[in-house]
Design an enzyme around this catalytic site. Structure first.
Site, PDB file in Angstrom:
ATOM      1  CB  CYS A   1       1.774   5.412  11.000  1.00 55.70           C
ATOM      2  SG  CYS A   1       0.259   6.383  10.886  1.00 55.70           S
TER       3      CYS A   1
ATOM      4  CG  HIS B   1       4.307   9.215  13.108  1.00 57.62           C
ATOM      5  ND1 HIS B   1       4.861   8.662  11.971  1.00 57.62           N
ATOM      6  CD2 HIS B   1       2.966   9.241  12.904  1.00 57.62           C
ATOM      7  CE1 HIS B   1       3.897   8.382  11.113  1.00 57.62           C
ATOM      8  NE2 HIS B   1       2.739   8.711  11.659  1.00 57.62           N
TER       9      HIS B   1
END
Length: 491
Positions: free
Chosen positions: A331, A439
């Site tokens: 991310c 994630h």
């Protein structure tokens, strides 16, 4: 079986007193008995979050509690989520979606509006479920936050529900915490407290009895349960990183402890793996040699990128690569690996451009719309399935994306094939660097093993993090059974 309380709220004398796990335990116990139970947290402040089935974002703790109740996570379980972006400001998420960025003073004024959203969610849940177990935030004794409170007694008074107060004896001063908290409450708030739970006790319970008798005589309220200190739990942390490290293995993984690190639950499976020694490297600590370096998610990519540079991480990363090490960026960490992070609209703060680490041929443009979705698919570098979720603001583009990390599709029920899947993430030409917006990539046992093999750990033993979490929820539920019985006997 029915539960004697339509709504029961768990409040703590301090942060990390055990509210999240106690709510999860009660949800599991009631679900076992066939009660339609749902967790609820009016307001949460955390950088660990989860994507819900209705396409929103809630605190990670409520996703864990939903698992305990046998439910998919839903935005009504945590209608207000605050994600700090600085010491005085936070992103305000209402019903799963970003409403605004506010400083603490502006948000305090906004709480009246926020309470409306909280009560809307509560009413919807109340119509669907037999029992609602509510988690407070912080402590109800925070006098400066009593005005317009929506997280603790302000909510309890609004819906007229009883409160159980939990305190952590492992911190020390447990009786002072309880008595002092009660003393800070108003008469009507104090009357809502139906009893106490003392958490994380270890030792001879008979030596505690004198204190319990004193507390009950002093307050006129019962100690409903003394819960044991349980070692070796594998549960999602709501926010704080657990201080205890996992079993030390030979495969070294290091993660910079960014000031605004987010979703560090990404590393729970690595922490639990017997072959892995995972260490978070904090401010001022030397950067040790490692097999794998992971740049984690961040709530403020440009700010945390500047911190990395100040701490000497660019030199450490280049040295790590020269000696054959591998790097994964997740991310915000993925965005940092590129050539630049462009924030023309001031999404994360002051508008501007920050030079990236230059390890992947891509750039990132910050954008106001947040990407929220659950995904499943396959690894691009191995024959292994992967599950994950996206929570990010920004779009990355560049040549590095032509060599993806994963092949994914949005429909979570099916596994995507490379022929019809969406390419996601990037890998360097020499395959020593991997970046992804996903994630939770280590949670799937097959993906965990494939990623460890890609990183240099061949034939890693399987580890099923979800099974560990389920077993841990069962353990805390079993330990909490005396509290459920005490609650039933009160009515």
């Amino acid at each position: 079986m029915t539960f004697p309380y339509k709504t029961l709220m768990i409040q703590g004398t301090t942060s990390d007193a055990g509210k999240t796990t106690l709510v999860a335990a009660l949800c599991r116990l009631l679900a076992r008995r066939g009660v339609k139970v749902v967790p609820f947290k009016p307001q949460n402040m955390a950088l660990n979050s989860a994507v819900t089935v209705d396409g929103g974002e809630i605190g990670r703790g409520q996703a864990l509690q939903a698992m305990a109740a046998g439910l998919p996570p839903h935005t009504d379980m945590n209608p207000i989520l605050l994600k700090p972006s600085s010491d005085i400001g936070a992103q305000v998420i209402v019903h799963g979606h970003v409403r605004a960025d506010m400083n603490a003073r502006d948000y305090h004024q906004y709480k009246t509006t926020a309470m409306t959203a909280v009560l809307e969610s509560y009413q919807r849940l109340s119509a669907q479920y037999d029992a609602i177990i509510v988690e407070g935030a912080g402590s109800p004794a925070e006098i400066n936050l009593r005005d317009r409170d929506i997280a603790n007694m302000g909510f309890a008074e609004a819906v007229d529900c009883p409160v159980v107060l939990i305190a952590d004896i492992d911190r020390g001063g447990v009786f002072a915490h309880i008595v002092g908290t009660l003393d800070c409450l108003s008469d009507t708030e104090r009357a809502r407290v139906i009893g106490f739970v003392i958490n994380r006790f270890r030792g001879d319970i008979s030596l505690l009895q004198g204190g319990l008798d004193w507390l009950e005589a002093r307050t006129g309220k019962p100690v409903l349960a003394v819960l044991p200190y349980l070692h070796g739990l594998s549960l999602d942390a709501e926010d704080a990183i657990q201080s205890a490290q996992a079993t030390k293995g030979k495969f070294k993984v290091i993660v910079p402890l960014l000031p605004r690190i987010s979703n560090h639950t990404d590393f729970d499976a690595l922490r639990a793996h017997p072959a892995v020694d995972l260490q978070f490297i904090a401010f001022g600590q030397p950067i040790p040699a490692a097999d794998l370096i992971i740049l984690p998610g961040s709530k403020n990519t440009r700010g945390d990128l500047a911190w990395l540079k100040e701490q000497g991480w660019p030199d450490a990363l280049n040295r790590h690569l020269r000696y054959g090490g591998k790097i994964i960026g997740i991310c915000g960490g993925f965005q940092m690996l590129g050539k630049s992070v462009i924030d023309a609209h001031g999404i994360e703060g002051v508008a501007g451009v920050t030079e990236g680490l230059g390890l992947l041929d891509l750039d990132t443009q910050m954008a106001p719309d947040k990407h929220l979705k659950q995904v499943t698919g396959r690894c691009a570098f191995a024959d292994a399935s992967v599950d994950g979720y996206e929570i990010h603001m920004g779009i990355s583009y560049g040549a590095a994306l032509s060599k993806p990390a994963f092949f994914i599709q949005q429909a979570i029920e099916t596994i995507a094939l490379e022929s019809n899947a969406i390419a996601e993430g990037a890998r360097s030409a020499d395959d020593h660097i991997l970046g992804t917006y996903l994630h939770g990539i280590f949670d799937n046992p097959a993906a965990l093993r494939a990623l460890l093999a890609w990183s240099g750990l061949a034939n890693a033993v399987p580890l099923d993090l979800m099974a560990l979490r389920e077993a841990s929820i069962d353990r805390i539920a079993d330990a909490t059974l005396p509290l459920l019985q005490a609650l039933e006997n009160l009515r």
